[in-house]
Design a protein around this motif. Structure first.
Motif, PDB file in Angstrom:
ATOM      1  N   THR A 176       7.656   8.922  -7.369  1.00 41.24           N
ATOM      2  CA  THR A 176       7.341   8.692  -8.734  1.00 41.24           C
ATOM      3  C   THR A 176       7.499   7.411  -8.679  1.00 41.24           C
ATOM      4  O   THR A 176       6.568   7.030 -10.177  1.00 41.24           O
ATOM      5  CB  THR A 176       8.413  10.098 -10.022  1.00 41.24           C
ATOM      6  N   SER A 177       8.483   7.113  -9.105  1.00 38.12           N
ATOM      7  CA  SER A 177       8.679   5.814 -10.618  1.00 38.12           C
ATOM      8  C   SER A 177       8.634   5.111  -9.484  1.00 38.12           C
ATOM      9  O   SER A 177       8.536   3.216 -10.046  1.00 38.12           O
ATOM     10  CB  SER A 177      11.123   5.859 -10.354  1.00 38.12           C
ATOM     11  N   ALA A 178       8.932   5.017  -8.276  1.00 39.11           N
ATOM     12  CA  ALA A 178       7.674   3.667  -7.763  1.00 39.11           C
ATOM     13  C   ALA A 178       5.834   3.632  -7.828  1.00 39.11           C
ATOM     14  O   ALA A 178       5.701   1.921  -8.116  1.00 39.11           O
ATOM     15  CB  ALA A 178       7.277   3.783  -6.074  1.00 39.11           C
ATOM     16  N   PHE A 179       5.500   4.385  -8.432  1.00 41.65           N
ATOM     17  CA  PHE A 179       4.204   4.441  -8.754  1.00 41.65           C
ATOM     18  C   PHE A 179       3.891   5.136  -9.388  1.00 41.65           C
ATOM     19  O   PHE A 179       2.184   4.697 -10.130  1.00 41.65           O
ATOM     20  CB  PHE A 179       3.299   5.429  -7.069  1.00 41.65           C
ATOM     21  N   GLU A 180       4.340   5.275 -10.835  1.00 41.10           N
ATOM     22  CA  GLU A 180       3.902   5.713 -12.281  1.00 41.10           C
ATOM     23  C   GLU A 180       3.615   5.028 -12.953  1.00 41.10           C
ATOM     24  O   GLU A 180       2.349   5.858 -13.794  1.00 41.10           O
ATOM     25  CB  GLU A 180       5.225   6.223 -12.407  1.00 41.10           C
ATOM     26  N   GLN A 181       3.674   3.919 -12.601  1.00 42.33           N
ATOM     27  CA  GLN A 181       3.179   2.619 -12.970  1.00 42.33           C
ATOM     28  C   GLN A 181       1.830   1.522 -12.182  1.00 42.33           C
ATOM     29  O   GLN A 181       2.810   1.116 -11.462  1.00 42.33           O
ATOM     30  CB  GLN A 181       4.457   1.579 -14.159  1.00 42.33           C
ATOM     31  N   PRO A 182       1.235   1.073 -12.920  1.00 45.69           N
ATOM     32  CA  PRO A 182       0.306  -0.211 -12.069  1.00 45.69           C
ATOM     33  C   PRO A 182       1.019  -1.274 -12.071  1.00 45.69           C
ATOM     34  O   PRO A 182       1.709  -2.004 -12.612  1.00 45.69           O
ATOM     35  CB  PRO A 182      -0.981  -0.229 -12.893  1.00 45.69           C
TER      36      PRO A 182
ATOM     37  N   TYR B  32       9.692  18.983 -11.725  1.00 45.21           N
ATOM     38  CA  TYR B  32       8.608  18.514 -10.970  1.00 45.21           C
ATOM     39  C   TYR B  32       7.163  18.369 -11.572  1.00 45.21           C
ATOM     40  O   TYR B  32       6.936  17.787 -11.236  1.00 45.21           O
ATOM     41  CB  TYR B  32       8.769  19.647  -9.949  1.00 45.21           C
ATOM     42  N   ARG B  33       7.508  19.420 -12.660  1.00 52.66           N
ATOM     43  CA  ARG B  33       6.991  19.432 -13.660  1.00 52.66           C
ATOM     44  C   ARG B  33       6.311  17.836 -14.208  1.00 52.66           C
ATOM     45  O   ARG B  33       5.621  17.540 -14.787  1.00 52.66           O
ATOM     46  CB  ARG B  33       6.371  20.666 -14.824  1.00 52.66           C
ATOM     47  N   SER B  34       7.468  17.014 -14.603  1.00 52.10           N
ATOM     48  CA  SER B  34       7.749  16.334 -14.964  1.00 52.10           C
ATOM     49  C   SER B  34       6.717  14.610 -13.824  1.00 52.10           C
ATOM     50  O   SER B  34       5.843  13.924 -15.024  1.00 52.10           O
ATOM     51  CB  SER B  34       9.545  15.899 -15.494  1.00 52.10           C
ATOM     52  N   PHE B  35       7.402  15.365 -12.408  1.00 53.77           N
ATOM     53  CA  PHE B  35       6.563  14.095 -12.379  1.00 53.77           C
ATOM     54  C   PHE B  35       5.306  14.527 -11.499  1.00 53.77           C
ATOM     55  O   PHE B  35       4.881  13.705 -11.739  1.00 53.77           O
ATOM     56  CB  PHE B  35       7.663  15.253 -10.312  1.00 53.77           C
TER      57      PHE B  35
ATOM     58  N   GLY C 213       0.344  11.593 -13.138  1.00 56.40           N
ATOM     59  CA  GLY C 213      -1.294  11.692 -13.957  1.00 56.40           C
ATOM     60  C   GLY C 213      -1.678  12.947 -13.427  1.00 56.40           C
ATOM     61  O   GLY C 213      -2.308  12.847 -13.648  1.00 56.40           O
ATOM     62  N   TYR C 214      -0.898  13.829 -12.609  1.00 56.25           N
ATOM     63  CA  TYR C 214      -1.546  14.914 -12.434  1.00 56.25           C
ATOM     64  C   TYR C 214      -0.805  16.577 -13.553  1.00 56.25           C
ATOM     65  O   TYR C 214      -0.125  16.099 -13.957  1.00 56.25           O
ATOM     66  CB  TYR C 214      -0.913  15.550 -10.920  1.00 56.25           C
TER      67      TYR C 214
ATOM     68  N   VAL D  79       0.435  -1.193  -0.088  1.00 49.05           N
ATOM     69  CA  VAL D  79       0.126   0.038   0.082  1.00 49.05           C
ATOM     70  C   VAL D  79       0.576   1.539  -0.591  1.00 49.05           C
ATOM     71  O   VAL D  79       1.847   1.660   1.192  1.00 49.05           O
ATOM     72  CB  VAL D  79      -0.838   0.229   1.192  1.00 49.05           C
ATOM     73  N   GLY D  80       0.414   2.159  -0.545  1.00 46.65           N
ATOM     74  CA  GLY D  80       1.773   3.278  -1.022  1.00 46.65           C
ATOM     75  C   GLY D  80       0.673   4.246  -1.522  1.00 46.65           C
ATOM     76  O   GLY D  80      -0.067   3.760  -2.076  1.00 46.65           O
ATOM     77  N   ILE D  81       0.927   5.770  -0.372  1.00 49.80           N
ATOM     78  CA  ILE D  81       0.537   6.965  -1.173  1.00 49.80           C
ATOM     79  C   ILE D  81       0.962   7.662  -1.986  1.00 49.80           C
ATOM     80  O   ILE D  81       1.931   8.089  -2.299  1.00 49.80           O
ATOM     81  CB  ILE D  81       0.120   7.907   0.154  1.00 49.80           C
ATOM     82  N   VAL D  82       0.171   8.459  -2.935  1.00 52.09           N
ATOM     83  CA  VAL D  82       0.125   8.981  -3.834  1.00 52.09           C
ATOM     84  C   VAL D  82       0.071  10.150  -3.538  1.00 52.09           C
ATOM     85  O   VAL D  82      -1.544  10.503  -3.629  1.00 52.09           O
ATOM     86  CB  VAL D  82       0.133   8.435  -5.278  1.00 52.09           C
ATOM     87  N   ARG D  83       0.742  11.721  -3.990  1.00 51.58           N
ATOM     88  CA  ARG D  83       0.616  12.676  -3.800  1.00 51.58           C
ATOM     89  C   ARG D  83       1.083  13.909  -5.022  1.00 51.58           C
ATOM     90  O   ARG D  83       2.477  13.533  -5.234  1.00 51.58           O
ATOM     91  CB  ARG D  83       0.984  13.793  -2.495  1.00 51.58           C
ATOM     92  N   ASP D  84       0.586  14.687  -4.984  1.00 51.92           N
ATOM     93  CA  ASP D  84       1.169  15.705  -6.080  1.00 51.92           C
ATOM     94  C   ASP D  84       1.823  16.114  -5.704  1.00 51.92           C
ATOM     95  O   ASP D  84       2.607  16.667  -4.649  1.00 51.92           O
ATOM     96  CB  ASP D  84      -0.052  16.564  -6.789  1.00 51.92           C
ATOM     97  N   PRO D  85       3.252  15.712  -6.880  1.00 49.73           N
ATOM     98  CA  PRO D  85       4.918  16.730  -6.369  1.00 49.73           C
ATOM     99  C   PRO D  85       5.448  17.552  -5.897  1.00 49.73           C
ATOM    100  O   PRO D  85       5.749  17.909  -4.822  1.00 49.73           O
ATOM    101  CB  PRO D  85       5.480  16.252  -7.179  1.00 49.73           C
ATOM    102  N   VAL D  86       4.415  18.569  -6.589  1.00 48.61           N
ATOM    103  CA  VAL D  86       4.126  19.972  -6.387  1.00 48.61           C
ATOM    104  C   VAL D  86       3.966  20.474  -4.861  1.00 48.61           C
ATOM    105  O   VAL D  86       4.252  21.216  -4.375  1.00 48.61           O
ATOM    106  CB  VAL D  86       3.688  21.079  -7.392  1.00 48.61           C
ATOM    107  N   SER D  87       1.864  19.510  -4.923  1.00 44.25           N
ATOM    108  CA  SER D  87       1.823  19.675  -3.303  1.00 44.25           C
ATOM    109  C   SER D  87       2.766  19.532  -2.159  1.00 44.25           C
ATOM    110  O   SER D  87       2.843  19.837  -0.907  1.00 44.25           O
ATOM    111  CB  SER D  87       0.460  19.283  -3.442  1.00 44.25           C
TER     112      SER D  87
END
Length: 329
Positions: A197-203, A291-294, A299-300, A140-148
């Protein structure tokens, strides 16, 4: 003399064969009668998978809960602790790992249930899969907008929280304004956000994504995400319906709407985050591009002011919803 001496043996051989045959025939007859008269004993029934499975889910899979700084770390910690405490896990069955290791952290590294902070990445995930072997793992991993994430980190540390945090050079950030301070934070969190980002960009089939903006949006959204998470962790029948109900009730203690102070003073003032977000476009171009790339990889999508957010893991959030979620980090 030798021939005569062997004669008794020739006479005995037919007798021996007859005796052996007689015993065999008698035994066969008795066995036939026994098979007819004695009750038949059927083999033990095979238990269904649910009944024959080990009593605890972590005997079946390795479990890892992961989070990164200012992306809902304490929320995930409290959530996973509530889940596994309810199911009867002992302290020695729950390990914790953080990078760097602070005092009283990094315990029980071989425990079947792990909480990893600030170190999970694509490479670490692959290593964990190999280590889990045939048992497999559930993450279980949590994802958040990188800029936030970096906006929240500035407000949090600028007001003096976690003065011993070596990533931000102790209290240095307290003396920086938002423009200088945001750049300082973005530089020091670059690898951490890259890891997230690398951990969660792919399902992956063994990984469930909690969406920070959704799980903190409302109690209804929290319940929906946690319900989906629970189904994922213990599918198809590693826990009973009664246990599932107990887990869902227990995890409500981590809902920041039901319990605003559940994870301590880890939220931020909305006014601070609104002000700091204005300085995002002023980051050095190369740093801002990262950060825009992240954001794109996760998907943000964000406007230049960062007031609207969208995640491929969840639905579009309005400016007010995004800001409401941000103040809880």
């Amino acid at each position: 003399m030798q021939t005569a001496a062997r004669w008794p043996l020739f006479w005995l051989l037919p007798y021996s064969v007859w005796s052996y045959s007689g015993v065999t025939a008698e035994s066969n007859a008795l066995n036939f009668v026994q098979r007819k008269v004695l009750p038949r004993v059927s083999p033990p029934p095979e238990l269904p998978a649910a009944e024959s499975a080990p009593s605890k889910p972590w005997h079946v899979h390795k479990y890892i809960c992961v989070a990164h700084h200012k992306a809902g770390l304490f929320l995930v910690r409290d959530l996973c602790k509530a889940v596994f405490d309810t199911l009867g896990a002992t302290p020695s069955e729950m390990g914790e790992w953080i990078q760097p290791c602070y005092p009283r952290t990094c315990v029980h590294p071989k425990a079947p249930i792990q909480f990893w902070m600030d170190l999970y990445s694509y490479e670490r995930a692959q290593e964990a899969r190999e280590a889990a072997g045939a048992k497999g793992m559930r993450v279980v991993g949590i994802v958040r907008d990188p800029v936030s994430v970096i906006v929240s980190a500035y407000c949090y540390h600028h007001r003096g929280e976690e003065p011993g945090n070596v990533v931000f050079e102790n209290t240095t950030l307290m003396h920086m304004g938002p423009k200088q301070g945001l750049k300082f934070v973005a530089e020091r969190m670059l690898q951490l956000v890259e890891n997230m980002t690398s951990a969660f960009e792919q399902p992956f089939n063994d990984t469930f994504h909690l969406v920070y903006e959704k799980v903190t949006q409302s109690s209804e959204a929290f319940d929906q995400q946690v319900g989906e998470m629970t189904s994922f962790l213990f599918q198809p029948d590693l826990i009973s319906p009664a246990q599932r109900s107990q887990v869902l009730n227990a995890t409500q203690s981590a809902d920041l709407h039901r319990h605003p102070g559940a994870n301590g003073d880890h939220g931020n003032d909305k006014a601070c985050e609104d002000e700091v977000r204005k300085y995002v476009p002023s980051l050095p171009p190369e740093l801002l591009s990262r950060y825009r790339s992240f954001q794109e990889r996760l998907g943000y999508a964000a406007s230049e002011e960062g007031l609207s957010q969208q995640s491929s893991f969840g639905e579009v959030l309005t400016a007010s919803e995004g800001n409401q979620a941000a103040t809880m980090a």
